[in-house]
Write a protein that holds these residues in place. Structure first.
Motif, PDB file in Angstrom:
ATOM      1  N   ILE A 357      80.962  63.117  21.854  1.00 55.68           N
ATOM      2  CA  ILE A 357      82.327  63.448  22.271  1.00 55.68           C
ATOM      3  C   ILE A 357      82.978  64.377  21.249  1.00 55.68           C
ATOM      4  N   LEU A 358      82.833  64.060  19.964  1.00 56.44           N
ATOM      5  CA  LEU A 358      83.415  64.909  18.922  1.00 56.44           C
ATOM      6  C   LEU A 358      82.754  66.283  18.897  1.00 56.44           C
ATOM      7  N   GLY A 363      83.208  71.912  19.732  1.00 54.96           N
ATOM      8  CA  GLY A 363      82.665  73.099  20.384  1.00 54.96           C
ATOM      9  C   GLY A 363      83.717  73.860  21.172  1.00 54.96           C
ATOM     10  N   LEU A 364      84.617  73.125  21.814  1.00 42.88           N
ATOM     11  CA  LEU A 364      85.707  73.782  22.537  1.00 42.88           C
ATOM     12  C   LEU A 364      86.652  74.497  21.580  1.00 42.88           C
ATOM     13  N   LEU A 365      86.994  73.836  20.475  1.00 45.96           N
ATOM     14  CA  LEU A 365      87.843  74.480  19.474  1.00 45.96           C
ATOM     15  C   LEU A 365      87.170  75.722  18.902  1.00 45.96           C
ATOM     16  N   ALA A 366      85.876  75.606  18.609  1.00 44.13           N
ATOM     17  CA  ALA A 366      85.140  76.746  18.070  1.00 44.13           C
ATOM     18  C   ALA A 366      85.104  77.899  19.068  1.00 44.13           C
ATOM     19  N   GLU A 367      84.923  77.574  20.336  1.00 46.95           N
ATOM     20  CA  GLU A 367      84.941  78.609  21.377  1.00 46.95           C
ATOM     21  C   GLU A 367      86.266  79.365  21.367  1.00 46.95           C
ATOM     22  N   HIS A 368      87.364  78.625  21.300  1.00 46.45           N
ATOM     23  CA  HIS A 368      88.681  79.271  21.342  1.00 46.45           C
ATOM     24  C   HIS A 368      88.988  80.047  20.061  1.00 46.45           C
ATOM     25  N   LEU A 369      88.477  79.566  18.938  1.00 49.43           N
ATOM     26  CA  LEU A 369      88.754  80.220  17.654  1.00 49.43           C
ATOM     27  C   LEU A 369      87.756  81.326  17.331  1.00 49.43           C
ATOM     28  N   GLY A 370      86.700  81.452  18.141  1.00 46.83           N
ATOM     29  CA  GLY A 370      85.703  82.483  17.893  1.00 46.83           C
ATOM     30  C   GLY A 370      84.893  82.233  16.638  1.00 46.83           C
ATOM     31  N   ARG A 373      80.632  76.279  15.540  1.00 47.10           N
ATOM     32  CA  ARG A 373      81.127  74.903  15.636  1.00 47.10           C
ATOM     33  C   ARG A 373      81.045  74.191  14.298  1.00 47.10           C
ATOM     34  N   ASP A 374      79.997  74.441  13.524  1.00 50.05           N
ATOM     35  CA  ASP A 374      79.840  73.764  12.238  1.00 50.05           C
ATOM     36  C   ASP A 374      81.017  74.033  11.313  1.00 50.05           C
ATOM     37  N   GLU A 375      81.571  75.248  11.380  1.00 51.14           N
ATOM     38  CA  GLU A 375      82.710  75.584  10.530  1.00 51.14           C
ATOM     39  C   GLU A 375      83.944  74.773  10.936  1.00 51.14           C
ATOM     40  N   VAL A 376      84.145  74.629  12.233  1.00 49.73           N
ATOM     41  CA  VAL A 376      85.274  73.829  12.713  1.00 49.73           C
ATOM     42  C   VAL A 376      85.084  72.365  12.320  1.00 49.73           C
ATOM     43  N   THR A 377      83.883  71.837  12.521  1.00 50.97           N
ATOM     44  CA  THR A 377      83.608  70.440  12.189  1.00 50.97           C
ATOM     45  C   THR A 377      83.818  70.179  10.704  1.00 50.97           C
ATOM     46  N   ALA A 378      83.362  71.089   9.854  1.00 49.59           N
ATOM     47  CA  ALA A 378      83.508  70.914   8.409  1.00 49.59           C
ATOM     48  C   ALA A 378      84.978  70.906   8.009  1.00 49.59           C
ATOM     49  N   HIS A 379      85.773  71.795   8.591  1.00 51.09           N
ATOM     50  CA  HIS A 379      87.193  71.832   8.237  1.00 51.09           C
ATOM     51  C   HIS A 379      87.908  70.574   8.717  1.00 51.09           C
ATOM     52  N   THR A 389      93.598  72.221  10.942  1.00 48.13           N
ATOM     53  CA  THR A 389      92.368  72.993  11.127  1.00 48.13           C
ATOM     54  C   THR A 389      92.625  74.252  11.949  1.00 48.13           C
ATOM     55  N   ILE A 390      93.345  74.114  13.052  1.00 43.13           N
ATOM     56  CA  ILE A 390      93.647  75.285  13.874  1.00 43.13           C
ATOM     57  C   ILE A 390      94.478  76.298  13.095  1.00 43.13           C
ATOM     58  N   GLU A 391      95.480  75.818  12.389  1.00 43.77           N
ATOM     59  CA  GLU A 391      96.338  76.729  11.633  1.00 43.77           C
ATOM     60  C   GLU A 391      95.565  77.446  10.537  1.00 43.77           C
ATOM     61  N   ALA A 392      94.604  76.756   9.927  1.00 47.11           N
ATOM     62  CA  ALA A 392      93.827  77.380   8.855  1.00 47.11           C
ATOM     63  C   ALA A 392      92.812  78.382   9.387  1.00 47.11           C
ATOM     64  N   LEU A 393      92.272  78.128  10.574  1.00 52.09           N
ATOM     65  CA  LEU A 393      91.156  78.933  11.067  1.00 52.09           C
ATOM     66  C   LEU A 393      91.551  79.998  12.092  1.00 52.09           C
ATOM     67  N   ARG A 394      92.726  79.889  12.680  1.00 55.50           N
ATOM     68  CA  ARG A 394      93.099  80.908  13.662  1.00 55.50           C
ATOM     69  C   ARG A 394      93.455  82.203  12.930  1.00 55.50           C
ATOM     70  N   GLY A 395      93.194  83.322  13.610  1.00 56.34           N
ATOM     71  CA  GLY A 395      93.457  84.606  12.967  1.00 56.34           C
ATOM     72  C   GLY A 395      93.640  85.693  14.001  1.00 56.34           C
ATOM     73  N   GLU A 396      93.065  86.852  13.743  1.00 49.52           N
ATOM     74  CA  GLU A 396      93.133  87.963  14.688  1.00 49.52           C
ATOM     75  C   GLU A 396      91.972  87.873  15.677  1.00 49.52           C
TER      76      GLU A 396
END
Length: 445
Positions: A357-358, A363-370, A373-379, A389-396
């Protein structure tokens, strides 16, 4: 559908026979367009029957789809293709379920109709040549989700599909038994040997009691969340859901809640009804969110184009994964017919599903953030916060951007407050006007 031996049931809000399903190495001579493909299937298998049930009002679109009318006439003349328009609903309601059942052995249940403007990849590439309508014109990036299911849950969805068919005026259908080779060969399974719950919405009618399983499930999932709720929905307009969120936001140690929405609803009435209600609910919740634990975000492509989020997903902690047809709006709870499926780690035999489930959520967050997935999971492991996590990883580029509530005209605010275009159920199209408006239960006594 290539594995179907005796029956295919297609139940949807809309259906476009012109859409292209692509090619299959298993049947290189099969037609690519779904309408001709279904004819080809029944002609090659004398035991196969196809049942198509669609919302009657949605079928009006068929009149403007050229070759679809001709395909429908071919179907109607075929003795083993059965079509029916489902008019068993109150005024202004719709049949919104999206279900496919094959031999009562395999089923799809989720947010995707077999119609135009639905195809895309998880990369949501700008100007993807595959993203075009049957007439060749392009459409915008689309994000959606469904489930593929086999075993007893597929049989249960088959029972539901047969009941819908009979209630719409079709003859009773017997269940299909004995099918066992029904899972697509190349489809990877996320879960095996798990219990799956089915939740439905169905409106109250003279001869039908209301079914409010979806509403109860939303409220229960929000109430039981420990740390994080991640959700994707086409709309955020339900005051019942907003009230449940408000209670959790006022707690000292309640969960974070992140919702992914499209920038604006599609159509000409939907933005008035849904976007304005979202703005009013958001402002009301922001006033109660003293711990800053609620966010709405929009997804964008690498080129900066808004992705239309049509998926209906809710993931609560590492406990529940829910996918279906219901949106976070009033009509999905009590006016339209809807169907969702849920896997809950608390159910016996499901204790092992948490990590999967996690992984789906990340994976969905990683898809949206481009991002990988491992980077999203680690953060997330370090921050223990969806929002951080979203605020730290979202960008252009391909990313998530925060929702910004619009300025509402007096008329739009009035329509939102009084729920004129998003009723809670039959007979309640104007209930909000007489009972205090959109936030009548959020106000202190």
């Amino acid at each position: 559908m290539l594995k179907a031996r005796r029956r295919i049931m297609l139940i949807g809000w809309d259906f476009d026979a012109r859409i292209n399903l692509g090619e299959s190495s298993e049947a290189p001579d099969a037609p690519a367009k779904v309408g001709e493909f279904i004819l080809w299937l029944v002609n090659r298998n004398p035991e196969l029957e196809v049942y198509l049930l669609r919302w009657d009002m949605g079928a009006l679109k068929t009149l403007f789809r050229g070759s679809t009318v001709l395909t429908m006439l071919k179907w109607m003349r075929h003795p083993r293709i059965h079509t029916k328009l489902d008019a068993k609903h109150p005024p202004a309601a719709s049949h919104h379920q999206k279900i496919v059942v094959i031999d009562d052995c395999f089923a799809f249940c989720g947010g995707i109709d077999m119609t135009g403007d639905r195809w895309d990849t998880r990369q949501h590439i700008d100007n993807d040549p595959g993203r075009h309508r049957p007439n060749g014109t392009p459409y915008k990036p689309w994000h959606d989700a469904t489930t593929a299911l086999t075993g007893p849950v597929a049989a249960a969805l088959g029972e539901h599909a047969r009941a819908r068919w009979e209630r719409a005026g079709g003859p009773p259908l017997a269940p299909i038994t004995g099918a066992n080779d029904c899972w697509p060969d190349d489809l990877v399974k996320d879960f095996e040997h798990v219990a799956v719950a089915i939740a439905r919405s169905s409106p109250e009618m003279a001869d039908c009691a209301p079914v409010t399983e979806i509403e109860r499930l939303y409220l229960d999932q929000i109430a039981r969340a420990k740390r994080m709720i991640y959700a994707e929905s086409q709309y955020f307009a339900s005051r019942r859901i907003a009230e449940a969120i408000a209670k959790r936001l006022e707690e000292e140690d309640g969960p974070e809640i992140v919702l992914i929405n499209p920038v604006s609803a599609q159509g000409w009435l939907e933005p008035v009804a849904m976007d304005t209600a979202r703005a009013r609910l958001y402002e009301s919740l922001r006033g109660r969110d003293k711990h800053r634990r609620f966010r709405i975000y929009h997804a964008y492509t690498a080129g900066g184009e808004a992705i239309y989020v049509h998926a209906k997903i809710m993931i609560v902690d590492d406990r529940t994964l829910r996918v279906g047809s219901s949106n976070m709006n009033n009509r999905s709870l009590r006016l339209d017919t809807e169907c969702d499926v849920t896997i809950d780690a608390a159910q016996p035999g499901n204790e092992q599903v948490g990590p999967t489930i996690l992984a789906i959520r990340d994976g969905l967050l990683a898809e949206h953030l481009g991002l990988p997935r491992d980077e999203v999971t680690a953060h997330l492991a370090g921050s223990q916060s969806l929002i951080a996590t979203i605020e730290a990883l979202r960008g252009e580029g391909k990313t998530l951007r925060p929702y910004e509530p619009p300025e509402l005209s007096d008329m739009k605010a009035w329509l939102a407050d009084n729920e004129v275009l998003d009723a809670e159920g039959p007979g309640q199209m104007f209930e909000g006007i007489g009972k205090g408006g959109l936030f009548r239960r959020l106000r202190p006594a």
